[in-house]
Design an enzyme around this catalytic site. Structure first.
Site, PDB file in Angstrom:
ATOM      1  N   SER A  89      44.220  -4.056 -19.767  1.00  0.00           N
ATOM      2  CA  SER A  89      44.961  -5.573 -20.090  1.00  0.00           C
ATOM      3  C   SER A  89      44.304  -6.314 -18.685  1.00  0.00           C
ATOM      4  CB  SER A  89      46.262  -5.320 -20.010  1.00  0.00           C
ATOM      5  OG  SER A  89      46.842  -5.084 -18.696  1.00  0.00           O
ATOM      6  N   GLU A 128      36.477  -4.792 -18.013  1.00  0.00           N
ATOM      7  CA  GLU A 128      36.456  -4.997 -19.216  1.00  0.00           C
ATOM      8  C   GLU A 128      37.938  -4.960 -19.682  1.00  0.00           C
ATOM      9  OE1 GLU A 128      36.746  -4.142 -22.774  1.00  0.00           O
ATOM     10  OE2 GLU A 128      35.724  -1.948 -22.435  1.00  0.00           O
TER      11      GLU A 128
HETATM   12  C1  UN1 Z   1      37.391  -0.892 -26.623  1.00  0.00           C
HETATM   13  O1  UN1 Z   1      38.148  -1.097 -27.318  1.00  0.00           O
HETATM   14  O2  UN1 Z   1      37.548  -0.831 -25.171  1.00  0.00           O
HETATM   15  O3  UN1 Z   1      33.061  -2.075 -30.332  1.00  0.00           O
HETATM   16  C2  UN1 Z   1      36.159  -0.343 -26.692  1.00  0.00           C
HETATM   17  C3  UN1 Z   1      33.913  -1.158 -30.432  1.00  0.00           C
HETATM   18  C4  UN1 Z   1      33.692   0.186 -29.938  1.00  0.00           C
HETATM   19  C5  UN1 Z   1      34.301   0.231 -28.295  1.00  0.00           C
HETATM   20  C6  UN1 Z   1      35.543  -0.586 -28.237  1.00  0.00           C
HETATM   21  N1  UN1 Z   1      32.429   0.787 -29.774  1.00  0.00           N
HETATM   22  O4  UN1 Z   1      34.739  -1.401 -31.150  1.00  0.00           O
END
Ligand code: UN1
Length: 509
Positions: free
Chosen positions: A241, A262
């Site tokens: 989050s 991220e």
């Molecule tokens: C995430 O939700 O932290 O692009 C990663 C996507 C996946 C990765 C998501 N390949 O939905």
């Protein structure tokens, strides 16, 4: 079925201690039990680390780094190749465990393991391509170039929603670059992490690699805070989050350490009047309800042109009527449960907020009840017509709630798409070249990911993954994201007989 999977990954054996590679260090830490949101059953327990164990693991990781960074990169790549090979063998079991512990569909659990395999392959190729550039020196008989060295210990804090794939993007790239890893998975999915470590350590054992190259520490946000403040950890890569990311970022900045974040998304698809509406429907519905709306790339908002609004909304409604919610291990179900009861409370709270702010539900939400849903974690995917500026719409709610917003002009749609604090993923559905190019231009989407005629979720590992603004700015996975896990060094070598100074400075004595 599950018993044999737990046995296969030695999960029951590790209950007594923190997993530091091969050794199980006994710890008086608190016991944590993992319950499946699929059926509410207890799966197994594991232990949180206490501070002494934590310190011992980090000290061991620092020592392991001295050995691992001396291994040539292509040889490190060969170890990662073997991890990828073992993951191929274990795909079915690990995929099932991911699905059962996290609650995503089996197909998505298997897809997650496939992402791990793919990132291993990517890292193997990378092991011979960790290259820098050569520049021309302004001085005669000088050579100037740059090279990339590993950072040291990389701390990985991962989220429950992609309990293994996002860790592997970080760990495989970090390790191939010569770093050692310390992983704190989400306390909601401790067992899939245990299984991954089991796979890695099998490969390490066979190749005589020190177990401290890849470490697992189980814990909650207190352990995360130890990591963020720890000067022995050279990079913290955190997924989760925005609130968590801000706390980590502050603590790491306080020691001028490195951070890769991220965080949340608030992803929108623009559906143009020139869109292929059938294609748009698949992208929108999968984006909104896939993984029960618990991807950071999940589609939260649809910004729909007024000319196709009614037609598209009626297609959406009929698609939602056909959605099957239930046990994610059964292939017929499109979505499973939310991760836990707290997530259900958040979802219900968001529905209340939407109503309070004036949103109008065109597909109603609510908790699902009955035998099939006894874990108390299943909810109805729902759709509401809203204004983009509602406080609740500006937030990321990790649940299958889809917002609809109308637009007249593309410029207005782009402004709406950008007008949220987050900047992870975005998409436009259009067959109009001018619209597509404008959306991808500097005047278009402000996100780290921008797609045309694809939804917002399901990015491939080959690209750099991450986003702007409150998403945190980090990039993981493919492209040149490896550079975040290394330090750049500029080298200038003088092979002449005198020492000219740069910038024309003369210094004679
Ligand atoms: C995430 O939700 O932290 O692009 C990663 C996507 C996946 C990765 C998501 N390949 O939905």
């Amino acid at each position: 079925m599950l018993e044999s999977i737990l046995e296969e990954f030695s999960i029951k054996e590790t209950n007594a201690g923190a997993h530091n590679g091969r050794q199980t260090i006994p710890t008086p830490g608190e016991l944590i039990t993992s319950f499946s949101p699929v059926d509410g059953q207890e799966i197994a327990s594991t232990c949180f680390v206490n501070k002494d164990t934590y310190d011992a693991i980090i000290a061991n990781a620092v020592l392991a780094f001295q050995e691992w960074n001396a291994v040539p990169a292509p040889k490190r790549g060969d170890i990662i190749r073997q991890i990828g090979a073992l993951l191929r063998e274990e795909k079915e079991s690990l995929g099932k465990l991911v699905s059962y512990e996290m609650g995503k569909s089996l197909q998505e659990g298997l897809g997650e393991v496939q992402e791990m395999i793919d990132i291993c392959d990517f890292a193997v190729g990378l092991s011979r391509q960790l290259h820098g550039s050569t520049m021309h020196s302004e001085r005669a008989n000088h050579r100037m170039y740059e090279q990339w060295h590993p950072l040291g210990v990389v701390g990985i804090i991962s989220a429950f929603n992609f309990p293994v794939a996002v860790w592997s993007w970080n760990a495989m790239i970090a390790m191939v670059c010569g770093n050692v890893c310390v992983w704190k998975p989400s306390e909601k999915t401790p067992l899939t992490a245990q299984a991954c470590l089991h796979i890695i350590q099998k490969v390490f054992e066979k190749n005589n690699v020190r177990p401290g190259v890849c470490n697992l520490i189980q814990g909650d946000k207190e352990v995360g805070a130890w990591m963020a403040a720890d000067t022995r950890i050279n990079l913290i890569s955190a997924t989760g989050s925005t609130k968590m990311g801000k706390a980590v970022n502050l603590a790491v900045a306080n020691r001028l350490g490195k951070c890769l974040l991220e965080l949340g998304g608030n992803n929108a698809i623009i559906i143009s009047k020139d869109a292929d509406l059938n294609m748009s429907l698949i992208g929108a519905v999968f984006g909104a309800v896939g993984t029960a709306g618990q991807r950071c790339t999940s589609t939260r908002r649809l910004i729909i042109h007024e000319d196709v609004y009614d037609d598209f909304v009626s297609k959406l409604k009929s698609a939602y009527q056909q959605l099957k919610v239930g046990n994610p291990l059964e292939a017929e179900n499109h979505l499973g449960p939310l991760i836990d009861k707290d997530a259900v409370i958040n979802y219900l709270h968001a529905i209340e907020e939407i109503k309070k702010e004036g949103g109008k539900f065109i597909v109603e939400g609510g908790e699902l009840e009955g035998n099939k849903y006894a874990s108390g974690c299943y909810v109805k995917p729902c759709i509401a017509e809203v204004e983009n500026n509602y406080a609740i719409v500006q937030k990321e709610t990790f649940a299958p709630i889809l917002y609809l917003i109308r637009y007249k002009k593309l410029e207005e749609a782009i402004a709406l798409q950008n007008d949220v604090p987050q900047g992870l993923s975005s998409a436009i559905m259009t067959l109009n070249l001018r619209e597509a190019e404008l959306f991808l231009s500097a005047k278009g989407a402000d996100c780290g990911i921008a797609n045309v005629n694809i939804g917002t979720s399901g990015a491939e590992i080959g690209g750099a993954f991450g986003g702007e603004k409150e998403t945190g700015g980090g990039r993981e996975s493919g492209s040149d994201a490896w550079k975040s896990y290394m330090r750049r060094q500029t080298n200038t070598i003088n092979y002449g007989n005198n020492l000219p100074l740069a910038q024309g400075i003369k210094f004679d004595f």
